[in-house]
Scaffold this active site. Structure first.
Site, mmCIF file in Angstrom:
data_model
loop_
_atom_site.group_PDB
_atom_site.id
_atom_site.type_symbol
_atom_site.label_atom_id
_atom_site.label_comp_id
_atom_site.label_asym_id
_atom_site.label_seq_id
_atom_site.Cartn_x
_atom_site.Cartn_y
_atom_site.Cartn_z
ATOM 1 N N SER A 128 0.833 -1.201 0.000
ATOM 2 C CA SER A 128 0.000 0.000 0.000
ATOM 3 C C SER A 128 0.870 1.254 0.000
ATOM 4 O O SER A 128 1.576 1.512 -0.978
ATOM 5 C CB SER A 128 -0.952 -0.023 1.201
ATOM 6 O OG SER A 128 -1.842 1.073 1.180
ATOM 7 N N HIS A 147 -8.427 1.209 0.281
ATOM 8 C CA HIS A 147 -8.456 0.156 -0.740
ATOM 9 C C HIS A 147 -9.866 -0.380 -0.989
ATOM 10 O O HIS A 147 -10.073 -1.587 -1.126
ATOM 11 C CB HIS A 147 -7.498 -0.981 -0.364
ATOM 12 C CG HIS A 147 -6.083 -0.527 -0.248
ATOM 13 N ND1 HIS A 147 -5.353 -0.128 -1.337
ATOM 14 C CD2 HIS A 147 -5.271 -0.353 0.841
ATOM 15 C CE1 HIS A 147 -4.151 0.261 -0.933
ATOM 16 N NE2 HIS A 147 -4.089 0.143 0.380
#
Length: 290
Positions: free
Chosen positions: A91, A200
């Protein structure tokens, strides 16, 4: 000959004191922190001394993890006298990875991580979202349970495929609570994560739009170390950097795919740089299941 991969830690791994050892023992890491101090004068105190509560805010966590991850990669390179064969970031970890592989300058990488944090924090404040790790259940089982919860409201998504028996979900906090009961009755365990929003997943759509616009202001260069992407586990190319960085905000992290593709590439040594050892644990679970 076996290959080595560097893995850059993601948000949630932050802790007070992170990066301090890099600063003490690596001249390149120290030089990086000194450079970043020109852009944010409290970056060393933020990493080395700040409280865990303060570090949990996205606008603090992401720049601090960017600094620590990149410092760790520089320290590893300095110590080993070579570059790794490939890299990946979890990420947020993709942003320092983009700098390390040459795609961005340190300054533009810093601008990117600060804008990313700002946009994601704003989205988080405008939604009642969070994230939680489901441990002890297969990916398919978690997908099934999420689908059951979503029969009444489509507010929950699988956000991170961490390992075969650990999946992170993101979405509405009430939906996460409903999932918790179903996970427990199925023999699993749900752990809420130390993040300030639902990342996300579609809750970050406005942040993705804003980031896509901001990326047009940056100068991207040739990638000189293979970098694996979160959105599908495949390699970045020079032509798709901007689209992948923006899409990452609303796409699940395909960590299992990344590690498997690295193994196919010949990687046998995985080295985590940045904060903590969360990724090391996930790699061990993925590798040992193959």
């Amino acid at each position: 000959m076996s290959k080595t991969a560097l893995l850059f830690s993601g948000q949630g791994a932050q802790f007070s004191g992170m990066g301090k050892d890099y600063y003490k023992h690596s001249s390149q890491a120290r030089q990086l922190f000194d450079e970043l101090s020109q852009y944010r004068d409290d970056i060393t105190s933020l990493c080395f001394e700040s409280s865990s509560q303060n570090l949990n805010f996205t606008i603090n966590a992401q720049p601090a993890l960017f600094a620590t991850g990149l410092a760790g990669a520089f320290a590893w390179t300095e110590q080993n006298g070579k570059k790794p064969d490939c890299i990946a970031g979890f990420s947020l970890g993709e942003i320092p990875a983009l700098v390390f592989c040459g795609a961005l300058s340190v300054y533009d990488g810093w601008r990117l991580v600060c804008k990313r944090a700002e946009l994601m924090q704003l989205c988080a404040e405008n939604t009642n979202g969070g994230m939680a790790a489901v441990v002890g259940l297969s990916v398919d089982k978690v997908i099934d349970l999420v689908a059951i919860v979503n029969q009444h409201s489509n507010d929950l998504w699988c956000a991170n495929y961490n390992s075969f028996m650990q999946t992170v979900v993101a979405g509405d906090l009430n939906a996460i609570d409903k999932l918790s009961n179903k996970v427990s009755s199925s023999g699993g365990r749900l752990i809420k994560l130390r993040v300030s929003g639902a990342f996300h997943c579609p809750y970050m759509e406005q942040a993705q739009i804003g980031l896509a616009n901001f990326l047009e202001t940056l100068q991207f260069n040739h990638i000189d170390i293979p970098l694996y992407s979160n959105i599908d586990g495949n390699l970045y190319t020079d032509k798709d950097i901007k689209s992948r960085v923006a899409l990452q905000l609303t796409s699940p992290v395909r960590w299992i795919n990344i590690i498997q593709n690295m193994q196919d590439y010949g990687v046998e040594q995985f080295v985590e740089v940045g904060a903590g050892n969360v990724l090391t644990g996930l790699v061990n679970k993925i590798v040992n299941c193959n």
